[in-house]
Design a protein around this motif. Structure first.
Motif, PDB file in Angstrom:
ATOM      1  N   TYR A   1      -7.066  12.405 -45.054  1.00  0.00           N
ATOM      2  CA  TYR A   1      -5.825  12.647 -43.874  1.00  0.00           C
ATOM      3  C   TYR A   1      -5.783  11.323 -43.340  1.00  0.00           C
ATOM      4  O   TYR A   1      -6.542  10.300 -43.504  1.00  0.00           O
ATOM      5  CB  TYR A   1      -6.585  13.712 -43.063  1.00  0.00           C
ATOM      6  CG  TYR A   1      -7.218  14.965 -43.625  1.00  0.00           C
ATOM      7  CD1 TYR A   1      -6.449  15.795 -44.394  1.00  0.00           C
ATOM      8  CD2 TYR A   1      -8.330  15.285 -43.372  1.00  0.00           C
ATOM      9  CE1 TYR A   1      -6.887  16.809 -44.862  1.00  0.00           C
ATOM     10  CE2 TYR A   1      -9.015  16.581 -43.873  1.00  0.00           C
ATOM     11  CZ  TYR A   1      -8.170  17.197 -44.593  1.00  0.00           C
ATOM     12  OH  TYR A   1      -8.615  18.309 -45.178  1.00  0.00           O
ATOM     13  N   PHE A   2      -4.677  11.274 -42.575  1.00  0.00           N
ATOM     14  CA  PHE A   2      -4.490  10.159 -41.577  1.00  0.00           C
ATOM     15  C   PHE A   2      -5.609   9.997 -40.719  1.00  0.00           C
ATOM     16  O   PHE A   2      -6.243  10.941 -40.052  1.00  0.00           O
ATOM     17  CB  PHE A   2      -3.314  10.492 -40.839  1.00  0.00           C
ATOM     18  CG  PHE A   2      -1.996  10.112 -41.497  1.00  0.00           C
ATOM     19  CD1 PHE A   2      -1.474   9.002 -41.422  1.00  0.00           C
ATOM     20  CD2 PHE A   2      -1.287  11.402 -41.838  1.00  0.00           C
ATOM     21  CE1 PHE A   2      -0.158   8.628 -41.825  1.00  0.00           C
ATOM     22  CE2 PHE A   2       0.041  10.984 -42.529  1.00  0.00           C
ATOM     23  CZ  PHE A   2       0.633   9.635 -42.480  1.00  0.00           C
ATOM     24  N   HIS A   3      -6.212   8.751 -40.747  1.00  0.00           N
ATOM     25  CA  HIS A   3      -7.364   8.782 -39.782  1.00  0.00           C
ATOM     26  C   HIS A   3      -6.883   8.848 -38.158  1.00  0.00           C
ATOM     27  O   HIS A   3      -5.606   8.395 -37.650  1.00  0.00           O
ATOM     28  CB  HIS A   3      -7.886   7.318 -39.953  1.00  0.00           C
ATOM     29  CG  HIS A   3      -9.145   6.794 -39.185  1.00  0.00           C
ATOM     30  ND1 HIS A   3      -9.309   6.705 -37.828  1.00  0.00           N
ATOM     31  CD2 HIS A   3     -10.336   6.703 -39.825  1.00  0.00           C
ATOM     32  CE1 HIS A   3     -10.619   6.175 -37.603  1.00  0.00           C
ATOM     33  NE2 HIS A   3     -11.256   6.190 -38.521  1.00  0.00           N
ATOM     34  N   ALA A   4      -7.775   9.454 -37.478  1.00  0.00           N
ATOM     35  CA  ALA A   4      -7.470   9.746 -35.763  1.00  0.00           C
ATOM     36  C   ALA A   4      -7.056   8.436 -35.267  1.00  0.00           C
ATOM     37  O   ALA A   4      -6.252   8.257 -34.272  1.00  0.00           O
ATOM     38  CB  ALA A   4      -8.366  10.491 -35.108  1.00  0.00           C
ATOM     39  N   GLY A   5      -7.555   7.217 -35.706  1.00  0.00           N
ATOM     40  CA  GLY A   5      -7.439   5.832 -35.317  1.00  0.00           C
ATOM     41  C   GLY A   5      -5.895   5.404 -35.162  1.00  0.00           C
ATOM     42  O   GLY A   5      -5.134   5.006 -34.519  1.00  0.00           O
ATOM     43  N   GLY A   6      -5.277   5.687 -36.487  1.00  0.00           N
ATOM     44  CA  GLY A   6      -3.972   5.340 -36.796  1.00  0.00           C
ATOM     45  C   GLY A   6      -3.024   6.412 -35.913  1.00  0.00           C
ATOM     46  O   GLY A   6      -2.188   5.777 -35.450  1.00  0.00           O
TER      47      GLY A   6
END
Lengths: 169, 169, 169, 169
Positions: C58-63
């Motif tokens: 998934y998209f990383h929460a940081g991005g």
């Protein structure tokens, strides 16, 4: 974002919410009243009195946050199964303006309802002679304790459970 | 992380903090007491009573947060210049464990003190017959209102200021 | 809640925002694009690629949080005076659903614009073949650094300012 | 506050953490490196480069938050059972000082480890030629997805699970 948010609740749900709210000693102590119970959407009103103030005479952020937390908690609770209870995992408030007026109204609204976790947006409005202004916004995470009826608790016969409900355990 | 945090305060600072706390109607109403005033470090204790409970008989998260917010606010205030006052910009609490015990103790501790903004860490401990456990942690942003003595406010003669303090204006 | 939010910006404001965004090395590195610049309302889109993932793909929460933070920062910046710049004081994200899709779109929207502090709501939507779902919501506090043009910074000749901008001082 | 935090991990745990980190495309893309893996305590280091900057040349808050989020996530993960994975439920960062230096180091530390939810404190330090200063602090809630091995995910054969992991169910 969740379906059906803001729709009427069943009598059963309304009763469970009002019973639970009535057991919140703090809400009574603050003079807070449950004014609206809809699916995933609950509003609590708290008239101003000196006992709710901070040092400058405004509503104390603690009281503002207390009714916001309860509004969100019960908004989530309207969507929970019977025989469950709700605890707040965390919440965050931004205080936008001094909370000054005849009363505050806090609304909790479910944004995401999951089996275990529910996320709410919180908003607190000051009502000053009918002129309304947003004084705080918040976000909140709730956990559903399945199989633990809300009416249990500290005085319940199952002391072990009452003593050690865990936030998630 | 700030220098001198936890050191004793001057009499003047202690008096300003205690005077201000005494004007917080909510803290009195909750039965909260200021137990420790150090530089950038303030503790507030709140004994349990029924009026502070949530629906299961624990301390309500709203009361827990109220004393945490005040503890952080006054921790910041100890570092502010005379003739200034403090408002909470935002705060966030994680509720780690059910808050059950004889009393709660909230400590606010300054992590960064700036000219305008001050950041605190908040911790709330439950004291159950001497057995202590952390029930909540938080972070908080405060703003220093320079040139606005804390003793002013709603009843001050300068109504313009009282009516429109802004959070940052 | 603020007036005029969502209205068109002047060419000057649009240019200031786009220039500043272009200097954000991270946004370029993440492949993020500024898609909408309105008064107090900015949207950033970030197409999926492997370099943006967390461990499950998934998209990383940081991005996710990075584009939400920038969207809010520029939403606030559209309302700031010329010759000022913006810094994030704090932000908080609730991650509602796994961020999976062709792209993420983060929108920042000003809720309260003050002389010093500005508060935004943040929302991140995943776009999966046209099917859109909210994956994260947030709240953010910004500070306006008056008299510090945004184009200055690390390489500016005034090294003292560049080295010690303070968040608020 | 949790017992054993900071103690060495088993080889098995270290391998699970490093394998998972290696699959985080974003960490690789940001040049971040896992520097310390202890029980409930993980540190990630990210050297400065232009691609990580915001508009003034400092580290972008989004990158700062990304490594803080991963550090906390893996701190929690060290305490999870085999055959489980971790997702971030929410996090909140206060940015104390401009993030300027040769590298940032983010540390996540477990404060409360529950069966379902784990709470971490996050801290990010800037290292400028050996001079270290705290640039950000945060709090984070994680959820343990039991029975869902971390190595699964988007490309796993069980597409249903991969497509709909839910944050909680």
């Amino acid at each position: 974002m969740e379906a059906g948010i803001g729709q009427p609740v069943t009598e059963n749900v309304e009763r469970r919410v009002r019973d639970s709210f009535g057991r919140q000693g703090l809400m009574v102590h603050l003079g807070a009243v449950l004014t609206e119970v809809r699916r995933g959407h609950v509003t609590i009103r708290m008239p101003f009195r000196r006992e709710l103030s901070q040092q400058h005479g405004y509503f104390h952020a603690g009281g503002t946050s207390a009714i916001a937390d309860s509004a969100g908690g019960y908004a989530g609770f309207t969507l929970f199964p019977d025989n469950s209870s709700v605890l707040t995992v965390e919440f965050k408030m931004n205080l936008l303006n001094p909370a000054l007026g005849d009363a505050l109204e806090a609304t909790g609204r479910v944004v995401k309802s999951g089996r275990t976790l529910t996320i709410c947006q919180l908003e607190v409005v000051a009502d000053a002679g009918g002129r309304r202004s947003v004084v705080a916004i918040g976000q909140q995470t709730l956990i559903c304790l399945a199989g633990r009826p809300d009416a249990g608790g500290r005085d319940a016969s199952d002391r072990n459970e009452a003593k050690n409900p865990g936030r998630d355990g």
